[in-house]
Design a protein around this motif. Structure first.
Motif, PDB file in Angstrom:
ATOM      1  N   GLU A 155      -6.454   5.407  11.289  1.00 54.03           N
ATOM      2  CA  GLU A 155      -7.717   5.570  10.573  1.00 54.03           C
ATOM      3  C   GLU A 155      -8.544   6.690  11.198  1.00 54.03           C
ATOM      4  OE1 GLU A 155     -11.725   2.936   9.938  1.00 54.03           O
ATOM      5  OE2 GLU A 155      -9.829   2.067   9.227  1.00 54.03           O
ATOM      6  N   ARG A 179      -4.781   5.347   1.421  1.00 52.69           N
ATOM      7  CA  ARG A 179      -6.128   4.835   1.686  1.00 52.69           C
ATOM      8  C   ARG A 179      -6.971   5.872   2.438  1.00 52.69           C
ATOM      9  NH1 ARG A 179      -7.301   0.191   5.473  1.00 52.69           N
ATOM     10  NH2 ARG A 179      -6.159  -1.066   3.949  1.00 52.69           N
ATOM     11  N   TYR A 180      -6.324   6.783   3.159  1.00 55.98           N
ATOM     12  CA  TYR A 180      -7.041   7.869   3.829  1.00 55.98           C
ATOM     13  C   TYR A 180      -7.011   9.158   3.006  1.00 55.98           C
ATOM     14  CZ  TYR A 180      -6.037   4.603   7.639  1.00 55.98           C
ATOM     15  OH  TYR A 180      -5.913   3.476   8.407  1.00 55.98           O
ATOM     16  N   THR A 240      -6.956   9.529  -0.118  1.00 55.78           N
ATOM     17  CA  THR A 240      -7.876   9.440  -1.252  1.00 55.78           C
ATOM     18  C   THR A 240      -9.240  10.014  -0.907  1.00 55.78           C
ATOM     19  OG1 THR A 240      -6.753   7.519  -2.206  1.00 55.78           O
ATOM     20  CG2 THR A 240      -9.079   7.809  -2.776  1.00 55.78           C
ATOM     21  N   TRP A 241      -9.657   9.848   0.330  1.00 53.88           N
ATOM     22  CA  TRP A 241     -10.994  10.263   0.755  1.00 53.88           C
ATOM     23  C   TRP A 241     -11.004  11.628   1.437  1.00 53.88           C
ATOM     24  CZ3 TRP A 241     -15.002   7.469  -0.949  1.00 53.88           C
ATOM     25  CH2 TRP A 241     -14.745   6.161  -1.374  1.00 53.88           C
ATOM     26  N   HIS A 242      -9.843  12.164   1.788  1.00 55.27           N
ATOM     27  CA  HIS A 242      -9.794  13.445   2.512  1.00 55.27           C
ATOM     28  C   HIS A 242      -8.939  14.505   1.796  1.00 55.27           C
ATOM     29  CE1 HIS A 242     -11.974  11.991   6.036  1.00 55.27           C
ATOM     30  NE2 HIS A 242     -11.305  10.852   5.890  1.00 55.27           N
ATOM     31  N   GLU A 255       0.831  -1.210   0.000  1.00 50.81           N
ATOM     32  CA  GLU A 255       0.000   0.000   0.000  1.00 50.81           C
ATOM     33  C   GLU A 255       0.861   1.254   0.000  1.00 50.81           C
ATOM     34  OE1 GLU A 255      -3.585   0.729   2.157  1.00 50.81           O
ATOM     35  OE2 GLU A 255      -3.703  -1.380   2.785  1.00 50.81           O
ATOM     36  N   ARG A 302     -16.437   6.296   5.577  1.00 53.38           N
ATOM     37  CA  ARG A 302     -15.701   6.114   4.334  1.00 53.38           C
ATOM     38  C   ARG A 302     -15.173   4.684   4.286  1.00 53.38           C
ATOM     39  NH1 ARG A 302     -17.617  10.542   4.296  1.00 53.38           N
ATOM     40  NH2 ARG A 302     -16.796  12.486   3.396  1.00 53.38           N
ATOM     41  N   TYR A 306     -12.469   3.076   3.842  1.00 55.16           N
ATOM     42  CA  TYR A 306     -11.016   3.196   3.740  1.00 55.16           C
ATOM     43  C   TYR A 306     -10.401   1.886   3.245  1.00 55.16           C
ATOM     44  CZ  TYR A 306     -11.744   7.416   6.529  1.00 55.16           C
ATOM     45  OH  TYR A 306     -12.159   8.656   6.984  1.00 55.16           O
ATOM     46  N   GLY A 307      -9.461   2.033   2.333  1.00 53.32           N
ATOM     47  CA  GLY A 307      -8.836   0.873   1.715  1.00 53.32           C
ATOM     48  C   GLY A 307      -9.425   0.554   0.358  1.00 53.32           C
ATOM     49  N   ARG A 308     -10.629   1.082   0.077  1.00 56.15           N
ATOM     50  CA  ARG A 308     -11.247   0.904  -1.234  1.00 56.15           C
ATOM     51  C   ARG A 308     -10.858   2.075  -2.138  1.00 56.15           C
ATOM     52  NH1 ARG A 308     -12.620  -4.078  -1.939  1.00 56.15           N
ATOM     53  NH2 ARG A 308     -14.075  -3.456  -3.581  1.00 56.15           N
ATOM     54  N   ASN A 309     -10.807   1.806  -3.421  1.00 59.06           N
ATOM     55  CA  ASN A 309     -10.443   2.812  -4.406  1.00 59.06           C
ATOM     56  C   ASN A 309     -11.681   3.261  -5.177  1.00 59.06           C
ATOM     57  OD1 ASN A 309      -9.381   4.307  -6.549  1.00 59.06           O
ATOM     58  ND2 ASN A 309      -8.746   2.474  -7.673  1.00 59.06           N
TER      59      ASN A 309
END
Length: 322
Positions: free
Chosen positions: A199, A93-94, A96-98, A75, A205, A207-210
């Protein structure tokens, strides 16, 4: 022009209906001085989410690297290693969402940023003119790159270049700091006493998914209407940018190391793409790089998509070798 897979961006951007409706990206910013814009505002497009629809983080929890057992070895993490402090890893992984983390260590304030649409991961000093700024995600894009805003003046900042483009701070450049993408396994081996961002709590969210499945193998970037890169380089090919020069990751992966224009760039395998498989840990190996000067010091740089380099550095130099 290619098209994105139907579900690839929906979870992250919710963008297609909003863009189709022609949302005015300058609406809802009463405290922003648009008379000071140094870019053509017609280039700004809504990404389909409102201000803070992608929530930036402040002062995240950090845990000892030895205690983190939820990350896969391949990762990708964004590493920040300031002298005299424990190295810090920020998993994509974090990010990407923030997209933005406002952090501080030893009294030094900095921002960790990641724009998935440009694959641009950069670290900036948050001090500007004697004031410490904190940044949020505006929800707007220019050349498909995230436009940040500072909460103090609501000026807009172009993430890929680290420059204020609208408002009080238009024309002000942030100081970019060294930071690099590498695998979690590589970070843990190099910095056994390092720390890693835990996390985030309080956010729903996955987390870990794309949410951008297959994005970096598409033919064309999302919400980009500019030119293709020169030399037949694919728009979504990764390049290493140092200043106004770019080296393709393809070339670096073939030679392993280059020393040119006063910098040494090394490539090694082992880091997964965060923009490939549905699970980030399963992304194909795109490798990892380090950029250093003649004294062996890490240098500020970026690993971005070729289209973004060409958009923001149209007169930049392509280091193609040969």
């Amino acid at each position: 022009m290619g098209h994105l897979k139907p579900l690839a961006l929906a979870a992250a951007l919710l963008a297609a209906p909003a863009v189709a409706q022609g949302i005015d990206p300058t609406a809802g910013w009463p405290n922003t001085d648009f008379s000071t814009a140094i870019v053509d505002l017609s280039e700004v497009r809504s990404g389909g989410v409102p201000r803070d629809g992608i929530p930036a983080l402040d002062m995240p929890r950090m845990i000892d690297a030895a205690r983190e057992d939820g990350l896969a070895g391949a990762e990708p993490v964004l590493t920040v290693a300031f002298e005299g402090t424990a190295a810090r890893a920020y998993p994509l992984r974090y990010l990407t969402w923030h997209e933005i983390v406002n952090d501080e260590v030893g009294g030094f304030p900095f921002a960790v940023t990641y724009c998935p649409l440009c694959n641009s991961a950069m670290v900036f000093d948050r001090r500007v003119g004697g004031e410490v700024l904190s940044f949020g995600v505006s929800g707007n894009l220019r050349h498909s790159d995230m436009i940040m805003f500072d909460r103090q003046t609501e000026s807009w900042w172009q993430q890929a270049v680290g420059e204020g483009i609208v408002g009080v701070h238009a024309g002000t450049e942030l100081v970019q700091l060294p930071g690099w993408l590498e695998s979690w396994e590589s970070f843990r081996a190099a910095y056994p006493d390092g720390v890693v961002m835990a996390e985030p709590r309080g956010f729903r969210r996955p987390y870990g998914r794309n949410p951008y499945v297959g994005y970096d193998t598409e033919n064309w970037p999302f919400l980009y209407s500019g030119e293709e890169p020169p030399h037949g380089i694919s728009p979504l090919a990764r390049v290493v940018r140092v200043g106004d020069r770019a080296w393709t990751l393809e070339r670096l992966s073939q030679v392993g190391e280059v020393t040119e224009a006063g910098v040494t760039i090394t490539w090694e395998a082992g880091a997964a793409s965060a923009l490939d498989a549905a699970r980030i840990a399963d992304g194909r190996d795109v490798g990892q790089i380090r950029v250093r000067n003649a004294a062996g010091q890490d240098l500020p740089h970026d690993v971005m998509f070729a289209f973004a380099f060409h958009a923001f550095w149209p007169d930049g130099t392509w280091m193609l070798g040969g």
